[in-house]
Enzyme design. Sequence first.
Site, mmCIF file in Angstrom:
data_model
loop_
_atom_site.group_PDB
_atom_site.id
_atom_site.type_symbol
_atom_site.label_atom_id
_atom_site.label_comp_id
_atom_site.label_asym_id
_atom_site.label_seq_id
_atom_site.Cartn_x
_atom_site.Cartn_y
_atom_site.Cartn_z
ATOM 1 N N GLN A 124 -55.432 -71.529 -63.535
ATOM 2 C CA GLN A 124 -55.925 -72.683 -63.866
ATOM 3 C C GLN A 124 -55.252 -73.158 -65.835
ATOM 4 O O GLN A 124 -55.085 -72.641 -66.630
ATOM 5 C CB GLN A 124 -56.744 -73.465 -64.445
ATOM 6 N N GLU A 242 -66.641 -77.509 -62.038
ATOM 7 C CA GLU A 242 -66.905 -76.720 -63.326
ATOM 8 C C GLU A 242 -67.911 -76.332 -64.160
ATOM 9 O O GLU A 242 -69.087 -75.676 -64.572
ATOM 10 C CB GLU A 242 -65.474 -76.535 -63.961
#
Lengths: 398, 353
Positions: A124, A242
């Site tokens: 990411q 997340e």
Amino acid sequence: MDLSYSAEHEAFRQQVIAFLKKHKTLAPVGAGLRSAKTRDWQALLIEHGYTARTIPREYGGFGAKPDLLKGRIIAEEFARAQVPGGLSGQGIAMLVPTLLELGTEEQKQQFIRPTLSGEMIWCQGYSEPGAGSDLASLKTSAVLEGENWLVNGQKIWTSTAQIADWIFCLVRTEPDAPKHKGISFLLFRMDTPGIEVRPLVDMTGLANFNETFFTDVVVPKNQIVGFRGEGWRVANTILGNERDSLGNPNATLSRLNALIRLMKSETVGGISLISMPAYRDRLMKIQGRVMALRFNDMRILSAKLNRKDASLARLIVKLQGTELRHDLEALAIDAMGEAGLCFGESDYLRDGGSWQYQYMYFLGLIIGGGTSQIQKNIISERGLGMPREPRVNANTAT
Amino acid sequence: MDFGLSEEQTLLQDSVNRFLADQVSLDKVRLFTKNGDTDKQIWTSLCTLGLGGILIPEELGGTGLSPMDATIVAECLGYRVTPSSFLSTAVMAPVALIASSKREDLLSASAEGNHQFGLAFSEAIGSRDGSGLNWDGNVLDGTTVFVQDLNADTFLVATKEKHLLLVDAKATGVEKVEVPNIDQTRVMGALSFKRSPAELISENIDVYHQVLDAGRVMLAADTLGAAQNMLNQAVAYAGQREQFDRVIASFQAVKHMCAEMVANLEPCRAMVWYAGHALNEVKDEARVTACHTKAHLSEVGQFVAKTATEVHGGMGFTDLVGLHYWFKRIGYNRQMLGSPELLREEAASLQDM
């Protein structure tokens, strides 16, 4: 208050237990992400619907209807049997849900199946040296030149960048737009020329993260998710996912049980730590906090099932969960005393050094994924309706 | 699967909250602290709602609800720092009398609002210097201190052996002395007995623990309500008070204090619900859960009481704003029926640690 499960769910639990009993020896314990054992286990779990459960079959998932309780039962039984569940890297946890929501049909076909199978590993690219808590101020740029984007800049905290095949990355494509409106969400291969990955060694002694540099990296025009300038919205569809997974109280419970075992076996001057009132009281304080967060978690799950509001209960999970976990690991170190100083292989190291490692690692998680201070801003603003702090520019501050 | 309040329970909570908002203003609480509930007005009005007999079976004139329902009411009472003998009269004494099938007459009278209980549990939980009871099977001698609801008609007394006794306040040899305490919404005192007749209610240790667990969960719920009110007052005050040309709610220092309060308090709600539910429905967990819940709520309550007062600045310290009624209520709940350290020790022992 009804804590019972339906007959259908009880039967499902028995299926999961039977599966685990039969197949648990195949589970990849300590095997690498690229190993055949890891991939075979992942394939077996998808086949039975114990991971990628609600992802459509056409994209390589199991294709079941969403059922929160079945998801919970799977997690509970795998944890009880101490068997690793399905893969959960950033590609699976964050990119796949995003593509399902906002990707083109072509992107879904191309990326979801290999990501789920474990064949395509992602990293990411969000944070930058100058864009941490204020992520939307990121500066890595992408300029459209003909049929390609040209990417330049630097990312930081890119975990798994050293092994990833692909990156999903936030870049500034509209430099003149307001900061939240000038960002786009690009996907590109990590072996593209112009990418350099430098491991970032952290306080644990490991390189859990990297710094990643981009110099004239060429990315095909169509490798964008959502439209130009919409990247902030695209990223925010999954940032919530997340946060929810950080500070999970069920993981903390199994750690608490390990701590109780440690304090029963560990002795000082021949007396077990658990029988010493000062340590015992600290342990019980932690147990009380774990209980409160576990019931809070049950309330959140139940609110989702029964469409009730538990937004406050949810907002506080990351802050409370990571702080509690850090305190729990700290108690283990204190209980070990001088033995808690050991780090690295020796005859005196307890539990493979996991307490020392986790004590430090969870300090990282208090900071990562939105620091505790940012969490408190969010809780006070969204949860309690308190106003934002007025903006002050650096050059006008007195 | 539904972890939370049922529709009926939400209705109960709403109606009790509305009723208390209307009937138990801070002015009324202040009046109580000066004169006491001399005309029993507050208690009588709670009984018109059926709260006095919340656990008492309908055939005895009560409303026959569950301990979880009583937990919800206790939270509402704490929210308004309501002076009442709910803990003694509506919860602990009925649990004892119902579990041991004793004194239906007193239960009926309590459900109607014509009879109130007081509690003397200190000898069983942790006797202090200057107290001690001797019960010979017929009469009671000695002194027990830190009695709750001293103006009661009948006292539920727990002995060191964890036997439960009933003593009529007017029985021979009973002497009451009020002991001024920090929480003026509660009436505390000492009871002395000289060959006072006492009625044995139970020698069963399980009954004793069932009564005590219920009491502990009610005190935890009371703290939850009181702390929630303090937090709400702090957020409201911060939104109005201006300093440096800004409302102080816009300063991160103040916002973070409020965020820490809610982050600690919100999980307590689920914990109190579960503890209330466990009293009757998850019996093998009830005692450990009650210990942990009261201990944890005591810690969080203490933090919220201090922090909410600080958010108010100097005004928080004054009698004018009256925050101290909540502060002291939370402090009282912390020590009564077992302080956090004693409760955590009990929780550890129960788990064979």
